[in-house]
Design a protein around this motif. Structure first.
Motif, mmCIF file in Angstrom:
data_model
loop_
_atom_site.group_PDB
_atom_site.id
_atom_site.type_symbol
_atom_site.label_atom_id
_atom_site.label_comp_id
_atom_site.label_asym_id
_atom_site.label_seq_id
_atom_site.Cartn_x
_atom_site.Cartn_y
_atom_site.Cartn_z
ATOM 1 N N TYR A 1 15.136 26.232 19.116
ATOM 2 C CA TYR A 1 16.108 27.336 18.859
ATOM 3 C C TYR A 1 15.108 28.146 17.663
ATOM 4 C CZ TYR A 1 19.855 25.758 21.618
ATOM 5 O OH TYR A 1 20.787 25.249 22.483
ATOM 6 N N GLU A 2 14.649 27.517 16.801
ATOM 7 C CA GLU A 2 13.823 28.144 15.736
ATOM 8 C C GLU A 2 12.796 28.809 16.140
ATOM 9 O OE1 GLU A 2 12.282 27.210 11.164
ATOM 10 O OE2 GLU A 2 12.979 25.825 12.282
ATOM 11 N N ARG A 3 11.843 28.233 17.009
ATOM 12 C CA ARG A 3 10.785 28.737 17.516
ATOM 13 C C ARG A 3 10.950 29.998 18.278
ATOM 14 N NH1 ARG A 3 8.823 24.492 19.307
ATOM 15 N NH2 ARG A 3 9.580 24.608 21.579
ATOM 16 N N THR A 4 12.011 29.693 19.490
ATOM 17 C CA THR A 4 12.549 30.647 20.193
ATOM 18 C C THR A 4 12.661 32.092 19.411
ATOM 19 O OG1 THR A 4 12.882 29.103 21.834
ATOM 20 C CG2 THR A 4 13.625 31.664 22.243
ATOM 21 N N LEU A 5 13.772 31.784 18.331
ATOM 22 C CA LEU A 5 13.994 32.889 17.582
ATOM 23 C C LEU A 5 13.123 33.681 16.691
ATOM 24 C CD1 LEU A 5 16.362 34.355 16.442
ATOM 25 C CD2 LEU A 5 16.620 32.767 14.563
ATOM 26 N N THR A 6 11.954 32.853 16.284
ATOM 27 C CA THR A 6 10.592 33.633 15.703
ATOM 28 C C THR A 6 10.032 34.388 16.452
ATOM 29 O OG1 THR A 6 10.625 31.775 13.959
ATOM 30 C CG2 THR A 6 8.773 32.892 14.485
ATOM 31 N N GLU A 7 9.657 33.819 17.873
ATOM 32 C CA GLU A 7 8.843 34.500 18.788
ATOM 33 C C GLU A 7 9.625 35.823 19.198
ATOM 34 O OE1 GLU A 7 8.291 31.596 22.032
ATOM 35 O OE2 GLU A 7 6.879 30.499 20.889
ATOM 36 N N ARG A 8 10.988 35.668 19.790
ATOM 37 C CA ARG A 8 11.747 36.868 19.871
ATOM 38 C C ARG A 8 11.954 38.013 18.758
ATOM 39 N NH1 ARG A 8 16.614 34.364 23.670
ATOM 40 N NH2 ARG A 8 15.140 33.358 25.413
ATOM 41 N N ALA B 1 15.271 18.437 18.167
ATOM 42 C CA ALA B 1 14.225 18.965 19.243
ATOM 43 C C ALA B 1 15.089 20.294 19.658
ATOM 44 C CB ALA B 1 14.237 17.940 20.266
ATOM 45 N N LYS B 2 16.397 20.300 19.715
ATOM 46 C CA LYS B 2 16.713 21.628 20.064
ATOM 47 C C LYS B 2 16.945 22.552 19.011
ATOM 48 C CE LYS B 2 20.194 19.838 23.455
ATOM 49 N NZ LYS B 2 21.786 19.639 23.892
ATOM 50 N N LEU C 1 22.744 7.083 18.102
ATOM 51 C CA LEU C 1 22.706 7.935 17.225
ATOM 52 C C LEU C 1 21.423 8.623 16.848
ATOM 53 C CD1 LEU C 1 25.493 6.611 14.917
ATOM 54 C CD2 LEU C 1 25.958 8.496 16.529
ATOM 55 N N ALA C 2 20.353 7.868 16.788
ATOM 56 C CA ALA C 2 19.107 8.230 16.482
ATOM 57 C C ALA C 2 18.802 9.158 17.569
ATOM 58 C CB ALA C 2 18.020 6.798 16.198
ATOM 59 N N ARG C 3 18.913 8.724 19.018
ATOM 60 C CA ARG C 3 18.537 9.373 20.159
ATOM 61 C C ARG C 3 19.141 10.809 20.071
ATOM 62 N NH1 ARG C 3 18.752 4.420 22.734
ATOM 63 N NH2 ARG C 3 21.264 4.762 23.159
ATOM 64 N N GLU C 4 20.681 10.847 19.856
ATOM 65 C CA GLU C 4 21.489 12.150 19.594
ATOM 66 C C GLU C 4 20.836 12.995 18.562
ATOM 67 O OE1 GLU C 4 25.562 11.487 19.259
ATOM 68 O OE2 GLU C 4 25.777 10.254 21.113
ATOM 69 N N LEU C 5 20.462 12.387 17.464
ATOM 70 C CA LEU C 5 19.885 13.243 16.197
ATOM 71 C C LEU C 5 18.440 13.535 16.617
ATOM 72 C CD1 LEU C 5 19.977 13.902 13.380
ATOM 73 C CD2 LEU C 5 19.032 11.879 12.496
ATOM 74 N N ALA C 6 17.689 12.919 17.248
ATOM 75 C CA ALA C 6 16.361 13.386 17.660
ATOM 76 C C ALA C 6 16.549 14.571 18.787
ATOM 77 C CB ALA C 6 15.562 12.263 18.253
#
Length: 521
Positions: free
Chosen positions: A466-473, A461-462, A452-457
């Motif tokens: 997504y947030e960084r990509t959205l901000t750049e776009r 990360a995704k 579960l920790a791996r899935e949460l990590a």
């Protein structure tokens, strides 16, 4: 008939009720052993034993020794119709005045033969007194718990019970440690051991007794592994598993699955050394060897060696050779032999053993499959759960047990949504790999937590990507919008064009005025 009080009685203590300490020695396997060990004549049953074990003794002259008055009174009432049974209450050291016995049954060992009202005997002193009660040539059935057995290796640290008032237990220097040292101590006491049994799943009430000969035969390792796995699962289902034996109550939690540990012990030839306990069929020097002792007792059936047919159980059924399907499938997964795994899966799911758990299916030398255990409504998913817990799931499919089970079904050319109730892939109930949901292991909990920790990590990360990509776009879009606004006809571009045009018009007007007012030459 009243119990005989011989001294050292504990007025309010009971070893039979299992409330303040583990219960008495018992089980179907010891009962079969008692019936085959040639126990007869004057018999001493020393320590707390289940009354059904006493029932297995032939009629004659039976003396039962317990230290608690409530136990003595209960046994006296239980055997009121058997005048050949005498119940004595007190400490072992008070039994010295009794004539020697032809047989001694002490499957509980010597740890509960001392009384707080009498002498505090060490293990060695109690054992010597027990052997002294045996007549020359007499038989001894002796049980002993293994301090480093599988049941102790997986148990949680437990609070001392009332039975551990001042007993050193495994720290008693007179107590031999390890199977080899116990055998040496028996020989030192003048005993010839006819058979040594590894007792599973608990030392007090074993369901499986395995002799040295059958443990040494690697050809039937699959059958033995399946039997030990069933014994631990049944013990957990009854609520009297290893955790309960150590903590004094059915906690349901262990460090790791004891059945899996027992299967590994069989696979690596350590089943005797890691057994929760041992049972020794011995005799005082000068006695005849017991010729009717079974080589093993599994599921209440005795198993013996036939010179022609191999290992044969009651009724003439042969013990199937081979390894478990689970072992072979896991081995194929580790080696990444997906072709071999596909063949095994198709053979399993396409035959009569489709509804049997993988650890209960024996694959013979000829490739044939033999079901050694009961049907399981979700056997394929149970194996998928095992792969997930062993960290091998990603070699088969991404995701959890359901996705792995679907992949396994596809590899076996089977419709995951089809099948009858015998071998359907998914079950309505929560399935935990063949073990009851209340018998959980901390290593499994940690593995689930890590997954579960791996899935949460991964999800975090995704989300950050997504947030960084959205901000750049969004920033790029704002820049493009500003450029477009500058170039649009109705925007600043039009104003600029009007300004440029006005400036040009102003220059032309200025030139015209200058021409008019400038004097002609």
């Amino acid at each position: 008939m009243n119990p005989r009080m011989i001294g050292g009685e504990m007025v309010s203590w009971s070893d039979l009720d299992g409330i303040r300490a583990p219960g008495p020695a018992g089980g179907a396997a010891p009962a079969r052993l008692i019936g085959a060990a040639g126990v007869a004549g004057r018999v001493l049953v020393a320590g707390p034993h289940d009354p059904t074990l006493i029932d297995a003794l032939p009629a004659g002259n039976v003396t039962v020794l317990v230290r608690g008055v409530p136990d003595a009174e209960a046994l006296t009432a239980r055997f009121a119709e058997r005048p050949d049974v005498t119940v004595c209450c007190g400490g072992l050291e008070k039994l010295g005045a009794e004539p020697a016995f032809d047989a001694v049954v002490a499957l509980d060992g010597v740890g509960r033969l001392s009384s707080v009202e009498g002498a505090e005997l060490t293990w060695g002193e109690a054992f010597d007194q027990l052997v002294a009660a045996l007549a020359p040539g007499g038989r001894l059935l002796f049980g002993m718990a293994n301090p480093v057995g599988a049941h102790r290796l997986v148990a949680l640290p437990a609070e001392p019970t009332d039975a551990d008032w001042d007993h050193p237990g495994e720290y008693d220097l007179s107590r031999p440690a390890g199977l080899a040292r116990v055998l040496a101590r028996l020989a030192e006491a003048g005993l010839d051991v006819d058979r040594t049994y590894a007792a599973y799943p608990s030392p007090a009430a074993p369901a499986v007794l395995l002799g040295d000969a059958i443990l040494a035969d690697g050809a039937v390792s699959g059958y033995l592994a399946a039997a030990l796995s069933r014994s631990f699962a049944a013990s957990a289902a009854r609520g009297d598993g290893v955790a309960a034996a150590q903590a004094g109550g059915p906690t349901g939690w262990v460090l790791t699955d004891p059945g899996r540990l027992a299967r590994r012990a069989v696979r690596h030839g350590l089943a005797a050394e890691l057994a929760p306990g041992w049972v020794f069929a011995a005799r005082r020097a000068g006695g005849d060897a017991a010729g009717e002792l079974p080589e093993a007792v599994v599921d209440g059936r005795r198993i013996d060696r036939d010179p022609v047919r191999g290992w044969v159980g009651d009724g003439g059924a042969c013990v199937p050779p081979g390894r478990t399907l689970e072992d072979l499938l896991i081995g194929a997964a580790v080696r990444r032999e997906m072709g071999e795994a596909r063949t095994l899966l198709a053979r399993w799911q396409g035959g009569a053993a489709a509804g049997v758990a993988a650890d209960q299916v024996i694959v013979g030398p000829d490739g044939g499959l033999v079901a050694a255990g009961p049907a399981d409504a979700a056997a394929l998913r149970a194996f998928a759960v095992t792969l997930v817990r062993l960290g091998l799931a990603r070699r088969w499919a991404p995701g959890g047990a359901d996705e792995v089970a679907a992949t396994l079904a596809a590899m076996a050319d089977r419709d995951p949504a089809g099948g009858d109730s015998r071998d359907r892939l998914f079950d309505d109930r929560e399935h935990d790999g063949g073990r009851p949901p209340d018998a959980r292991a901390f290593d499994e909990l940690i593995a689930e937590r890590d997954a579960l920790a791996r899935e949460l990590a991964g999800a975090v990360a995704k989300a950050r990507w997504y947030e960084r990509t959205l901000t750049e776009r969004e920033a790029a879009l704002n820049r493009a919008r500003r450029v477009a606004d500058l170039l649009a006809p109705a925007g600043p571009a039009r104003a600029g064009a009007a300004f440029v045009g006005g400036a040009r018009l102003a220059r032309r007007s200025a030139r015209a005025i200058l021409r008019r007012v400038r004097p002609r030459v």
